[in-house]
Design a protein around this motif. Structure first.
Motif, PDB file in Angstrom:
ATOM      1  N   ILE A 188      58.289  74.542  35.268  1.00 23.61           N
ATOM      2  CA  ILE A 188      59.563  75.245  35.456  1.00 23.61           C
ATOM      3  C   ILE A 188      60.706  74.246  35.280  1.00 23.61           C
ATOM      4  N   GLU A 189      61.734  74.666  34.554  1.00 23.22           N
ATOM      5  CA  GLU A 189      62.953  73.861  34.434  1.00 23.22           C
ATOM      6  C   GLU A 189      63.940  74.374  35.475  1.00 23.22           C
ATOM      7  N   TRP A 190      64.235  73.523  36.442  1.00 21.65           N
ATOM      8  CA  TRP A 190      65.136  73.936  37.521  1.00 21.65           C
ATOM      9  C   TRP A 190      66.564  73.564  37.187  1.00 21.65           C
ATOM     10  N   HIS A 191      67.457  74.559  37.226  1.00 24.48           N
ATOM     11  CA  HIS A 191      68.881  74.307  37.049  1.00 24.48           C
ATOM     12  C   HIS A 191      69.563  74.420  38.409  1.00 24.48           C
ATOM     13  N   PHE A 192      70.392  73.440  38.723  1.00 20.64           N
ATOM     14  CA  PHE A 192      71.179  73.553  39.951  1.00 20.64           C
ATOM     15  C   PHE A 192      72.537  74.142  39.584  1.00 20.64           C
ATOM     16  N   ILE A 193      72.864  75.297  40.175  1.00 17.27           N
ATOM     17  CA  ILE A 193      74.072  76.007  39.747  1.00 17.27           C
ATOM     18  C   ILE A 193      75.134  76.062  40.830  1.00 17.27           C
ATOM     19  N   GLY A 194      74.873  75.483  42.001  1.00  9.45           N
ATOM     20  CA  GLY A 194      75.832  75.601  43.094  1.00  9.45           C
ATOM     21  C   GLY A 194      76.757  74.397  43.187  1.00  9.45           C
ATOM     22  N   HIS A 195      77.497  74.357  44.270  1.00  9.43           N
ATOM     23  CA  HIS A 195      78.346  73.197  44.519  1.00  9.43           C
ATOM     24  C   HIS A 195      77.467  72.101  45.110  1.00  9.43           C
ATOM     25  N   LEU A 196      77.449  70.952  44.463  1.00 12.55           N
ATOM     26  CA  LEU A 196      76.543  69.871  44.862  1.00 12.55           C
ATOM     27  C   LEU A 196      77.319  68.785  45.601  1.00 12.55           C
ATOM     28  N   GLN A 197      76.857  68.470  46.818  1.00 14.63           N
ATOM     29  CA  GLN A 197      77.473  67.377  47.567  1.00 14.63           C
ATOM     30  C   GLN A 197      76.791  66.062  47.186  1.00 14.63           C
ATOM     31  N   SER A 198      77.585  65.016  47.071  1.00 12.24           N
ATOM     32  CA  SER A 198      77.049  63.725  46.613  1.00 12.24           C
ATOM     33  C   SER A 198      75.864  63.257  47.448  1.00 12.24           C
ATOM     34  N   ASN A 199      75.950  63.457  48.776  1.00 13.81           N
ATOM     35  CA  ASN A 199      74.883  62.941  49.637  1.00 13.81           C
ATOM     36  C   ASN A 199      73.565  63.690  49.489  1.00 13.81           C
ATOM     37  N   LYS A 200      73.564  64.778  48.727  1.00 17.03           N
ATOM     38  CA  LYS A 200      72.320  65.544  48.555  1.00 17.03           C
ATOM     39  C   LYS A 200      71.706  65.392  47.169  1.00 17.03           C
ATOM     40  N   VAL A 201      72.385  64.657  46.299  1.00 18.43           N
ATOM     41  CA  VAL A 201      71.882  64.505  44.925  1.00 18.43           C
ATOM     42  C   VAL A 201      70.472  63.934  44.917  1.00 18.43           C
ATOM     43  N   LYS A 202      70.213  63.010  45.846  1.00 18.26           N
ATOM     44  CA  LYS A 202      68.912  62.307  45.844  1.00 18.26           C
ATOM     45  C   LYS A 202      67.710  63.238  45.990  1.00 18.26           C
ATOM     46  N   TYR A 203      67.923  64.382  46.625  1.00 23.37           N
ATOM     47  CA  TYR A 203      66.792  65.288  46.841  1.00 23.37           C
ATOM     48  C   TYR A 203      66.359  66.018  45.570  1.00 23.37           C
ATOM     49  N   ILE A 204      67.273  66.200  44.640  1.00 20.59           N
ATOM     50  CA  ILE A 204      66.910  66.968  43.436  1.00 20.59           C
ATOM     51  C   ILE A 204      66.835  66.097  42.178  1.00 20.59           C
ATOM     52  N   ALA A 205      67.366  64.868  42.265  1.00 19.24           N
ATOM     53  CA  ALA A 205      67.423  63.990  41.078  1.00 19.24           C
ATOM     54  C   ALA A 205      66.063  63.736  40.420  1.00 19.24           C
ATOM     55  N   PRO A 206      64.965  63.660  41.181  1.00 21.70           N
ATOM     56  CA  PRO A 206      63.690  63.372  40.522  1.00 21.70           C
ATOM     57  C   PRO A 206      63.204  64.468  39.579  1.00 21.70           C
ATOM     58  N   PHE A 207      63.715  65.691  39.718  1.00 21.16           N
ATOM     59  CA  PHE A 207      63.114  66.757  38.909  1.00 21.16           C
ATOM     60  C   PHE A 207      64.110  67.723  38.264  1.00 21.16           C
ATOM     61  N   VAL A 208      65.345  67.756  38.719  1.00 21.65           N
ATOM     62  CA  VAL A 208      66.271  68.796  38.215  1.00 21.65           C
ATOM     63  C   VAL A 208      66.483  68.629  36.698  1.00 21.65           C
ATOM     64  N   SER A 209      66.576  69.738  35.967  1.00 23.93           N
ATOM     65  CA  SER A 209      66.720  69.568  34.519  1.00 23.93           C
ATOM     66  C   SER A 209      68.156  69.773  34.028  1.00 23.93           C
ATOM     67  N   LEU A 210      68.969  70.521  34.765  1.00 28.22           N
ATOM     68  CA  LEU A 210      70.397  70.623  34.404  1.00 28.22           C
ATOM     69  C   LEU A 210      71.208  70.927  35.655  1.00 28.22           C
TER      70      LEU A 210
END
Ligand code: PLP
Length: 221
Positions: free
Chosen positions: A62-84
């Motif tokens: 699955i290609e996961w797209h993050f479409i919401g408002h992203l807070q800098s301190n939470k980027v680390k949780y999705i960076a290993p796999f998010v595709s866009l």
């Protein structure tokens, strides 16, 4: 109608060059699997916590797209796999995405989010702010982020004229940025605009990615 029927209709209706993000926020994994088993591979989520929970439970292609408002301190949780990441609206956030992408040894695709609606509440940059970011010295040092295009949300209204004007505006922003900063960069090509209620207008105005939730999965409560 069910998820399968809804998806089949979208697949038939969407032009070949328009990508469909199935927005699965608030919906259970069982719904995502129904869509997956119909061939859908791109899903959109808008909460880091929810995405982090769902990701390990579901197929790895699955290609996961993050479409919401992203807070800098939470980027680390999705960076290993998010595709866009669709909603990038600050240099600070870009720098953090770059840092976390580097840690994961990846390049992360991002879209710059623009404020095109008349509503005050929607997030996003204006053109001048984007130019300032793209001209900055810090941006020049960012190597693990690929700016793949732009994203925007139109005003929530029944007035089709208003919505169309806002999508036209986003397309102009895309064209201007392409000309100024990405003329020889073929990665800069996406315009993410259009949701369940306005995707037909968005596609007429040049959308390359539509983000569809309720028209596939049903209303959210
Ligand atoms: C929820 C959401 C969508 C999908 O909305 P629908 O009206 O259910 O299609 C699209 N884009 C963003 C940014 C969203 O948060």
């Amino acid at each position: 109608m069910g998820i399968k029927e809804n998806l089949d209709q979208f697949k038939k209706a969407l032009l070949h060059h328009v990508q469909l993000v199935a927005v699965s926020k608030t919906k259970p994994e069982s719904d995502i699997l129904i869509a997956y088993n119909c061939g859908q591979r791109i899903f959109g989520e808008n909460k880091v916590q929810e995405l982090s929970n769902k990701h390990p439970q579901l197929p790895s292609d699955i290609e996961w797209h993050f479409i919401g408002h992203l807070q800098s301190n939470k980027v680390k949780y999705i960076a290993p796999f998010v595709s866009l990441i669709h909603g990038v609206d600050s240099l600070k956030l870009l720098k953090e995405i770059n840092k976390q992408a580097l840690k994961s040894n990846r390049t992360i695709n991002c879209l710059l989010q623009f404020h095109i609606a008349s509503e005050e509440t929607k997030f996003g940059l204006n053109y001048e702010e984007a130019v300032e970011i793209l001209n900055s010295e810090s941006f020049a040092l960012i190597k693990n982020v690929n700016i793949a295009g732009v994203m925007g949300m139109a005003t929530y209204t029944n007035d089709e004229g208003v919505v169309r004007k806002e999508f036209k505006h986003l397309k102009e922003i895309f064209n201007d940025l392409k000309q100024e900063f990405f003329q020889y960069n073929e990665n800069f090509k996406e315009i993410s605009m259009g949701m369940s209620d306005d995707y037909t207008i968005a596609i007429e105005e040049g959308s390359t990615i539509v983000r569809i939730g309720s028209a596939i999965f049903g209303a959210r409560y």
